[in-house]
Write a protein that holds these residues in place. Structure first.
Motif, PDB file in Angstrom:
ATOM      1  N   LEU A  33       0.840  -1.215   0.000  1.00  0.00           N
ATOM      2  CA  LEU A  33       0.000   0.000   0.000  1.00  0.00           C
ATOM      3  C   LEU A  33       0.869   1.256   0.000  1.00  0.00           C
ATOM      4  O   LEU A  33       0.585   2.220  -0.715  1.00  0.00           O
ATOM      5  CB  LEU A  33      -0.901   0.021   1.237  1.00  0.00           C
ATOM      6  CG  LEU A  33      -2.047  -0.991   1.292  1.00  0.00           C
ATOM      7  CD1 LEU A  33      -2.683  -0.999   2.679  1.00  0.00           C
ATOM      8  CD2 LEU A  33      -3.111  -0.672   0.236  1.00  0.00           C
ATOM      9  N   LEU A  34       1.951   1.224   0.802  1.00  0.00           N
ATOM     10  CA  LEU A  34       2.796   2.419   0.934  1.00  0.00           C
ATOM     11  C   LEU A  34       3.375   2.845  -0.410  1.00  0.00           C
ATOM     12  O   LEU A  34       3.473   4.041  -0.699  1.00  0.00           O
ATOM     13  CB  LEU A  34       3.923   2.153   1.943  1.00  0.00           C
ATOM     14  CG  LEU A  34       3.493   2.236   3.413  1.00  0.00           C
ATOM     15  CD1 LEU A  34       4.600   1.748   4.339  1.00  0.00           C
ATOM     16  CD2 LEU A  34       3.068   3.657   3.784  1.00  0.00           C
ATOM     17  N   LYS A  35       3.703   1.857  -1.250  1.00  0.00           N
ATOM     18  CA  LYS A  35       4.259   2.190  -2.572  1.00  0.00           C
ATOM     19  C   LYS A  35       3.237   2.978  -3.394  1.00  0.00           C
ATOM     20  O   LYS A  35       3.570   3.892  -4.123  1.00  0.00           O
ATOM     21  CB  LYS A  35       4.618   0.902  -3.333  1.00  0.00           C
ATOM     22  CG  LYS A  35       5.890   0.265  -2.823  1.00  0.00           C
ATOM     23  CD  LYS A  35       6.236  -0.959  -3.664  1.00  0.00           C
ATOM     24  CE  LYS A  35       7.174  -1.839  -2.855  1.00  0.00           C
ATOM     25  NZ  LYS A  35       6.985  -3.248  -3.071  1.00  0.00           N
ATOM     26  N   VAL A  36       1.977   2.618  -3.245  1.00  0.00           N
ATOM     27  CA  VAL A  36       0.914   3.256  -4.047  1.00  0.00           C
ATOM     28  C   VAL A  36       0.532   4.629  -3.474  1.00  0.00           C
ATOM     29  O   VAL A  36       0.187   5.551  -4.216  1.00  0.00           O
ATOM     30  CB  VAL A  36      -0.331   2.335  -4.091  1.00  0.00           C
ATOM     31  CG1 VAL A  36      -1.437   2.911  -4.945  1.00  0.00           C
ATOM     32  CG2 VAL A  36       0.054   0.958  -4.574  1.00  0.00           C
ATOM     33  N   PHE A  37       0.612   4.753  -2.157  1.00  0.00           N
ATOM     34  CA  PHE A  37       0.138   5.985  -1.503  1.00  0.00           C
ATOM     35  C   PHE A  37       1.176   7.116  -1.508  1.00  0.00           C
ATOM     36  O   PHE A  37       0.903   8.197  -0.979  1.00  0.00           O
ATOM     37  CB  PHE A  37      -0.230   5.705  -0.036  1.00  0.00           C
ATOM     38  CG  PHE A  37      -1.448   4.822   0.157  1.00  0.00           C
ATOM     39  CD1 PHE A  37      -2.234   4.427  -0.917  1.00  0.00           C
ATOM     40  CD2 PHE A  37      -1.805   4.381   1.432  1.00  0.00           C
ATOM     41  CE1 PHE A  37      -3.340   3.618  -0.737  1.00  0.00           C
ATOM     42  CE2 PHE A  37      -2.922   3.571   1.624  1.00  0.00           C
ATOM     43  CZ  PHE A  37      -3.680   3.185   0.543  1.00  0.00           C
ATOM     44  N   LYS A  38       2.357   6.862  -2.093  1.00  0.00           N
ATOM     45  CA  LYS A  38       3.475   7.819  -1.983  1.00  0.00           C
ATOM     46  C   LYS A  38       3.092   9.257  -2.363  1.00  0.00           C
ATOM     47  O   LYS A  38       3.362  10.175  -1.625  1.00  0.00           O
ATOM     48  CB  LYS A  38       4.627   7.332  -2.858  1.00  0.00           C
ATOM     49  CG  LYS A  38       5.929   7.345  -2.114  1.00  0.00           C
ATOM     50  CD  LYS A  38       7.110   6.729  -2.824  1.00  0.00           C
ATOM     51  CE  LYS A  38       6.957   6.621  -4.293  1.00  0.00           C
ATOM     52  NZ  LYS A  38       7.843   5.916  -5.060  1.00  0.00           N
ATOM     53  N   ASP A  39       2.427   9.425  -3.497  1.00  0.00           N
ATOM     54  CA  ASP A  39       2.098  10.790  -3.930  1.00  0.00           C
ATOM     55  C   ASP A  39       0.592  11.013  -3.986  1.00  0.00           C
ATOM     56  O   ASP A  39       0.084  11.709  -4.867  1.00  0.00           O
ATOM     57  CB  ASP A  39       2.697  11.048  -5.317  1.00  0.00           C
ATOM     58  CG  ASP A  39       4.200  10.969  -5.265  1.00  0.00           C
ATOM     59  OD1 ASP A  39       4.780  11.568  -4.345  1.00  0.00           O
ATOM     60  OD2 ASP A  39       4.781  10.285  -6.122  1.00  0.00           O
ATOM     61  N   VAL A  40      -0.103  10.403  -3.058  1.00  0.00           N
ATOM     62  CA  VAL A  40      -1.557  10.427  -3.113  1.00  0.00           C
ATOM     63  C   VAL A  40      -2.094  11.225  -1.929  1.00  0.00           C
ATOM     64  O   VAL A  40      -1.597  11.108  -0.824  1.00  0.00           O
ATOM     65  CB  VAL A  40      -2.049   8.958  -3.093  1.00  0.00           C
ATOM     66  CG1 VAL A  40      -3.440   8.836  -2.566  1.00  0.00           C
ATOM     67  CG2 VAL A  40      -1.930   8.335  -4.479  1.00  0.00           C
ATOM     68  N   SER A  41      -3.130  12.057  -2.158  1.00  0.00           N
ATOM     69  CA  SER A  41      -3.679  12.789  -1.012  1.00  0.00           C
ATOM     70  C   SER A  41      -5.046  12.241  -0.586  1.00  0.00           C
ATOM     71  O   SER A  41      -5.539  12.538   0.481  1.00  0.00           O
ATOM     72  CB  SER A  41      -3.810  14.271  -1.352  1.00  0.00           C
ATOM     73  OG  SER A  41      -4.753  14.418  -2.379  1.00  0.00           O
ATOM     74  N   LEU A  42      -5.645  11.426  -1.472  1.00  0.00           N
ATOM     75  CA  LEU A  42      -7.008  10.940  -1.214  1.00  0.00           C
ATOM     76  C   LEU A  42      -7.090   9.449  -1.547  1.00  0.00           C
ATOM     77  O   LEU A  42      -6.649   9.029  -2.624  1.00  0.00           O
ATOM     78  CB  LEU A  42      -7.947  11.748  -2.126  1.00  0.00           C
ATOM     79  CG  LEU A  42      -9.336  11.229  -2.406  1.00  0.00           C
ATOM     80  CD1 LEU A  42     -10.181  11.228  -1.130  1.00  0.00           C
ATOM     81  CD2 LEU A  42     -10.029  12.119  -3.464  1.00  0.00           C
ATOM     82  N   VAL A  43      -7.667   8.674  -0.611  1.00  0.00           N
ATOM     83  CA  VAL A  43      -7.832   7.233  -0.858  1.00  0.00           C
ATOM     84  C   VAL A  43      -9.310   6.867  -0.736  1.00  0.00           C
ATOM     85  O   VAL A  43      -9.979   7.259   0.233  1.00  0.00           O
ATOM     86  CB  VAL A  43      -6.995   6.394   0.148  1.00  0.00           C
ATOM     87  CG1 VAL A  43      -7.361   4.921   0.075  1.00  0.00           C
ATOM     88  CG2 VAL A  43      -5.502   6.571  -0.119  1.00  0.00           C
ATOM     89  N   PHE A  44      -9.808   6.157  -1.736  1.00  0.00           N
ATOM     90  CA  PHE A  44     -11.142   5.550  -1.654  1.00  0.00           C
ATOM     91  C   PHE A  44     -10.927   4.075  -1.338  1.00  0.00           C
ATOM     92  O   PHE A  44     -10.151   3.412  -2.039  1.00  0.00           O
ATOM     93  CB  PHE A  44     -11.880   5.662  -2.994  1.00  0.00           C
ATOM     94  CG  PHE A  44     -12.222   7.059  -3.401  1.00  0.00           C
ATOM     95  CD1 PHE A  44     -13.396   7.659  -2.960  1.00  0.00           C
ATOM     96  CD2 PHE A  44     -11.382   7.786  -4.241  1.00  0.00           C
ATOM     97  CE1 PHE A  44     -13.722   8.960  -3.350  1.00  0.00           C
ATOM     98  CE2 PHE A  44     -11.689   9.083  -4.634  1.00  0.00           C
ATOM     99  CZ  PHE A  44     -12.870   9.669  -4.185  1.00  0.00           C
ATOM    100  N   HIS A  45     -11.625   3.558  -0.320  1.00  0.00           N
ATOM    101  CA  HIS A  45     -11.475   2.135   0.039  1.00  0.00           C
ATOM    102  C   HIS A  45     -12.810   1.440  -0.232  1.00  0.00           C
ATOM    103  O   HIS A  45     -13.739   1.529   0.562  1.00  0.00           O
ATOM    104  CB  HIS A  45     -11.061   2.037   1.503  1.00  0.00           C
ATOM    105  CG  HIS A  45     -11.015   0.645   2.051  1.00  0.00           C
ATOM    106  ND1 HIS A  45     -11.164  -0.502   1.286  1.00  0.00           N
ATOM    107  CD2 HIS A  45     -10.813   0.198   3.332  1.00  0.00           C
ATOM    108  CE1 HIS A  45     -11.085  -1.574   2.046  1.00  0.00           C
ATOM    109  NE2 HIS A  45     -10.877  -1.178   3.301  1.00  0.00           N
TER     110      HIS A  45
END
Ligand SMILES: NC(=O)C1=CN([C@@H]2O[C@H](COP(=O)(O)OP(=O)(O)OC[C@H]3O[C@@H](n4cnc5c(N)ncnc54)[C@H](OP(=O)(O)O)[C@@H]3O)[C@@H](O)[C@H]2O)C=CC1
Ligand SMILES: CC(C)=CCC[C@@H](C)[C@H]1CC[C@H]2C3=C(CC[C@]12C)[C@@]1(C)CCC(=O)C[C@@H]1CC3
Length: 345
Positions: A63-75
């Motif tokens: 998950l951390l690899k994907v969230f690196k430059d992300v400000s918003l997550v939809f789960h």
């Protein structure tokens, strides 16, 4: 000292983006100019500009690899309710969601929008125009609902203005639309087996069925209205079509639209519920030997035979929500999207 530049508020990740709702959400976000990364256990399609990451949401490093430059997550990932696997639901929906929150916080994601479910308050007893302040089901009917309750609690409790991490939960109900792998396929399968002749109860029970584009609209509005000073922080919101319909009228319209007969004969609700309980018990006891998935589960019978519709006035008030596709248009579009499930097709 290293300063982290805030990623654009239009850089987001969709966990469960390969699923029914997730894919519709991804497509709409792309149309709206968001840059989208999908994280899912499987990749099932391609969209230009969307980056896919295949992995299990229980894996924080992935998950951390994907969230690196992300400000918003939809789960919006979950095992299918049909699997009825308690350990899997707990691992993914509860423990996995805790991992998602930790990864968001470590990666300094600012907003998390969870797809919860209106069923978190449903115990098999009529709910008419239910508001978000109804208590969580004390005796949830199935394992899926039990873990959706815990999941929502975990996400809403994690909301913290101090930590610059805001959360909100969307509670849709009865999502339907093109590519849905559940509602129409189960209905048609049941009809093809000749089991769609019966109406459970008197057939007047009102239910919310929500077109997938309205659910997507609710998610994006929630993300865009979630700010430190907004009322959305740490709250749950019903998102429905706001047009409750008789469960059996909805089923009949879809069936007739696809060329099948509408159910006609009535069976008493308590009798069918009792049979479903007995079937569930038998399949539970036989599970070490054989894994049978009955069509008639207690949850499905309860959904088919009781009132369960919800008010979305909170979403209207706090985020200006209004359904964008009305129910009759939604049913017509859905029926037209399943030519392969037509009678004789
Ligand atoms: N459909 C409905 O009527 C309603 C749905 N909801 C909620 O909406 C959300 C989306 O539902 P829906 O689109 O119907 O479901 P889908 O099953 O179509 O989509 C869920 C996606 O999540 C994936 N997934 C499952 N486990 C994991 C995991 N461990 N790691 C990463 N991805 C995973 C699934 O993969 P795979 O298919 O391989 O398991 C699937 O691609 C869910 O949270 C559901 O609880 C709420 C109310 C009503
Ligand atoms: C409103 C809401 C939460 C709907 C959820 C979708 C599914 C749970 C339903 C979609 C098709 C339904 C269905 C039945 C139960 C509920 C669904 C699976 C039956 C099994 C109920 C008993 C029958 O007579 C046959 C039905 C087939 C379709």
């Amino acid at each position: 000292m290293t300063t982290r530049i805030r990623p654009s508020s239009k850089r987001c990740a969709v966990i469960g983006g390969s699923g029914f709702l997730g894919r519709h959400l991804v497509e709409r976000l792309v149309e709206k100019g968001y840059s989208v990364a999908v994280f899912d256990i499987a990749q099932r399609y391609e969209v230009p500009g969307v980056v896919f990451h295949q992995g299990d949401l229980c894996d924080k490093q992935a998950l951390l690899k994907v969230f690196k430059d992300v400000s918003l997550v939809f789960h919006c990932a979950s095992p299918s309710p049909a699997c009825d696997d308690r350990n899997l639901f707990w691992k993914v929906n509860v423990e996995g969601t805790r991992t998602v929150i930790q990864a968001c916080q470590e990666a300094r994601v600012q907003k998390l929008v969870l797809t919860s479910s209106a069923s978190v308050v449903f115990e098999g007893i009529d709910i008419k125009n239910g508001k978000e302040d109804l208590p969580y089901a004390k005796r949830p009917i199935d394992y899926y609902t039990e873990t959706k309750i815990q999941q929502e609690k975990v996400v809403l409790e994690a909301c913290s203005k101090e930590k610059d991490f805001l959360t909100v939960a969307i509670r849709p109900h009865g999502i339907f639309g093109p590519r849905d792998p559940q509602l129409v396929p189960i209905l048609v399968d049941t009809a093809r087996k000749g089991k769609m002749k019966f109406i459970i109860g008197d057939g007047t029970n009102l239910v919310d069925f929500t077109y997938v584009e309205n659910v997507v609209h609710g998610h994006i509005l929630a993300a865009e209205h979630l700010k430190p000073d907004s009322p959305l922080c740490g709250k749950a919101y019903h998102i429905t079509n706001d047009e409750p319909i008789r469960f059996w009228d909805f089923m009949s319209q879809v069936l007739v639209g696809l060329g099948y007969e509408a159910p006609r004969y009535h069976l008493p609700y308590t009798l069918v519920y009792g049979i479903a309980m007995l079937l569930w018990l038998i399949t539970f006891l036989l599970r070490p030997l054989v894994n049978i998935k009955p069509t008639f589960t207690p949850m499905r019978v309860a959904l088919a035979g009781t009132h369960h519709y919800y008010s979305c006035s909170r979403a209207k008030q706090d985020m200006g929500y209004q359904p964008v596709v009305r129910l009759q248009e939604a049913i017509a579009r859905t029926v037209a999207s399943y030519p392969h499930l037509k009678r004789g097709g």
